[in-house]
Design an enzyme around this catalytic site. Structure first.
Site, PDB file in Angstrom:
ATOM      1  CG  HIS B 125      -1.946   0.924   1.362  1.00 21.83           C
ATOM      2  ND1 HIS B 125      -1.742   2.263   1.620  1.00 21.83           N
ATOM      3  CD2 HIS B 125      -3.283   0.761   1.242  1.00 21.83           C
ATOM      4  CE1 HIS B 125      -2.912   2.872   1.652  1.00 21.83           C
ATOM      5  NE2 HIS B 125      -3.867   1.998   1.427  1.00 21.83           N
ATOM      6  CG  ASP B 202       0.543  -2.725   6.113  1.00 16.31           C
ATOM      7  OD1 ASP B 202      -0.307  -2.793   7.027  1.00 16.31           O
ATOM      8  OD2 ASP B 202       0.338  -2.138   5.034  1.00 16.31           O
ATOM      9  CD  GLN B 205      -6.626  -4.790   4.066  1.00 19.71           C
ATOM     10  OE1 GLN B 205      -7.607  -5.433   4.437  1.00 19.71           O
ATOM     11  NE2 GLN B 205      -6.737  -3.524   3.685  1.00 19.71           N
ATOM     12  CE  LYS B 228      -6.988  -0.347   6.091  1.00 19.15           C
ATOM     13  NZ  LYS B 228      -7.788   0.251   5.043  1.00 19.15           N
ATOM     14  CB  CYS B 368      -3.664   3.169  -1.648  1.00 19.27           C
ATOM     15  SG  CYS B 368      -4.985   4.340  -1.386  1.00 19.27           S
TER      16      CYS B 368
END
Lengths: 141, 421
Positions: B125, B202, B205, B228, B368
């Site tokens: 991202h 990261d 997600q 999220k 993104c």
């Protein structure tokens, strides 16, 4: 449920079978217009002489709205003077903001197929890309 | 993992927990962008402001002590959720983007020298790419790209080839927001540590959809966003190993991150307060803790089984529709709720607009992740209308099989509606 889709037949037809999507031979005005939100990218080409748009075309890629809108625009401005084209452009841009009268919208002929875009703020930039690019070209002409 | 299907009663109970899903007649399938919020989470935010609100840490009075306790309890809940050794390793931020900006700025100031290299995966991202790109520029370092296969797999052999004596950091997503495939960050961490390279993951997600344990994965840093994972917008997390966070300089300066301040300088507070300048988001932290309790109440076993069943059903139905191409792996088990696709001859923004008219919310564009989409575009043989743009559906456990049907029905209408057959 959101309102029905605005992808009417006029719009899809101009997207799939554009009248004016080709390279013009010897244009004297050429300008690129970009809409980063959809990645729409068109190049508008004009033969402009003595204040009149004698011929026009576009090439490029983008969403159906940007492509159909540019194609319809060219049908409208062919043979028109700078002032006439700017007048139509003014109506179109106001129509997209929901501010044009029915009589004015009638002047836009097939361009009126895009009037429901005023309910879709995310797609306004697609619809006005061709017209915005034309205005910039004529401003300097 | 055994296939688990929610019963009708469970389905209804979960749906009833999410006011927005009942207030709007839509199929919400943009969960990778942000999830909806259960009523418990919304109430916990309200409860904080109605009963405990004061500026934490500063006040000597009881109310401020209460606010501090709410905030620090939330930190402990987060530490437990991701298996951190100590609450000191949990820094609250606004979101994963801020976590990565904090980390890249502070960590690079601590370790980066001219000529050093940072490996970044091609699937990042922009939030996990631009901060490293800019930090590299500031210190005369180089960004090296870790590329995936066409099916979205990141191979450890490729990583091993990329690491040099100058590699300092690997920044990689645990689960790409486009490809939806779990990356083997545990193996990548082993390779990194063997080569004295730090690994930053990261988890924006992954943390909302699969169990993530920082000790088990042995990653040095992890970032994720509350919004999220059922919590409000404006609260996020940076996890870092204590010895690393201790050695790193502060990122923002101001109130509550200091020990003493003089005319000439300052000494800084202990972890994690060193990285939390200014008044913090206590209500957001409390709501994130409540979101974690909600996840724990249902359990990841059920959540994953549900999301995987929905994903499998969606991919099968999409396969029956003419002109649909799925990006990344063709294997449904390699998509954790995220399905990115193309519709032949139709621009993704038109796809999303037509689906919206059918009441189905999906994302269109470059998600993104422009370097990834450009890379996938370049390695794909067939080129599609709309250049590098794609459309994405992303599931959460509160989606239902009926919604998958409604999504597929909307998708089936697109090409005919656009005059293609």
């Amino acid at each position: 449920m959101a309102e029905r889709t605005f992808y009417n037949e006029v719009l899809t037809d101009h997207n799939l079978h554009p009248d004016n999507k080709y390279h013009l031979k010897d244009p004297n005005l050429v300008k690129e217009g970009v809409n980063p939100s959809c990645g729409d990218d068109i190049v508008l080409q004009l033969k402009y002489k003595d204040g009149v748009i004698e011929d026009a075309s576009f090439v490029g890629e983008g969403c159906a709205i940007s492509q159909a809108s540019a194609d319809i625009m060219i049908n409208l401005i062919l043979g028109k003077t700078k002032e006439e084209a700017e007048h139509l452009s003014d109506i179109f841009l106001r129509m997209i903001q929901g501010e044009a009268s029915d009589e004015e919208i009638e002047e836009l002929e097939e361009g009126s197929a895009l009037q429901d875009i005023s309910h879709m703020p995310a797609r306004v930039k697609c619809a006005v890309l061709g017209w915005r690019t034309l205005n910039e070209m004529l401003k300097d002409a | 993992m055994a296939e688990y299907e929610f019963s009708k009663e469970e389905d209804k109970k979960i749906r009833d927990d999410f006011p927005l899903l009942n207030n709007r007649d839509i199929v919400y399938m943009d969960n990778a962008a942000t999830t909806q919020k259960p009523v418990e989470v919304i109430d916990s935010w309200k409860r904080y402001y109605e009963n405990y609100n004061a500026n934490p840490f500063r006040g000597v009075y009881g109310l401020s002590v209460d606010a501090t306790e709410v905030y620090e309890d939330a930190r402990k809940a987060v530490a437990g959720f991701i298996g951190a050794d100590s609450y000191c390793e949990i820094v609250f931020t606004r979101n994963a983007s801020e976590s990565i900006n904090l980390l890249s700025t502070s960590l690079c100031e601590y370790i980066l020298q001219p000529g050093d290299e940072i490996i970044v995966s091609i699937a990042e991202h922009h939030s996990n790419f631009l901060p490293w790109q800019q930090a590299a520029k500031r210190y005369g370092a180089k960004v090296v790209f870790f590329e995936c296969e066409e099916d979205g797999e990141f191979k450890k052999e490729k990583l091993e080839e990329l690491i040099t004596g100058r590699t300092r950091i690997l920044a990689i997503t645990h689960l790409s927001n486009v490809l939806g495939r779990i990356n083997d960050v545990k193996t990548f961490a082993e390779i990194c540590h063997k080569n004295h390279v730090l690994i930053s993951v990261d988890g924006a997600q992954s943390v909302p959809h699969i169990p993530v344990n920082v000790k088990e994965l042995d990653v040095d840093f992890l970032q994720f966003s509350g919004h999220k994972m059922l919590a409000p917008m404006g609260i996020g997390v940076l996890y870092g190993k204590e010895e690393l966070l201790n050695a790193m300089p502060p990122y923002m300066y101001g109130g509550e991150m200091i020990e003493t301040v003089t005319r000439d300088g300052a000494t800084y507070a202990e972890l994690p307060h060193k990285f939390e300048a200014g008044t913090v988001n206590v209500g957001g932290a409390a709501a994130l803790a409540e979101a974690i309790r909600y996840y724990e109440k249902i359990g990841f076993e059920k959540i994953m089984a549900r999301e995987r069943a929905l994903t499998k059903a969606a991919i099968e139905k999409m396969g029956e529709i003419e002109g649909i191409e799925i990006i990344g792996s063709k294997d449904p088990t390699q998509h954790e709720g995220i399905i990115t696709f193309l519709v032949d001859g139709v621009h993704p923004h038109d796809v999303a607009a037509i689906m919206d008219a059918e009441g189905v919310c999906v994302r269109a564009g470059h998600h993104c992740a422009q370097p990834l989409l450009q890379y996938l575009y370049d390695i794909r043989e067939k080129k599609n209308t709309g250049g590098i743009s794609t459309t994405r559906v992303s599931m959460a456990f509160y989606n239902t099989p009926e919604e998958v049907d409604r999504m597929a029905e909307a998708l089936a209408k697109i090409r005919p509606e656009m005059g293609l057959t």
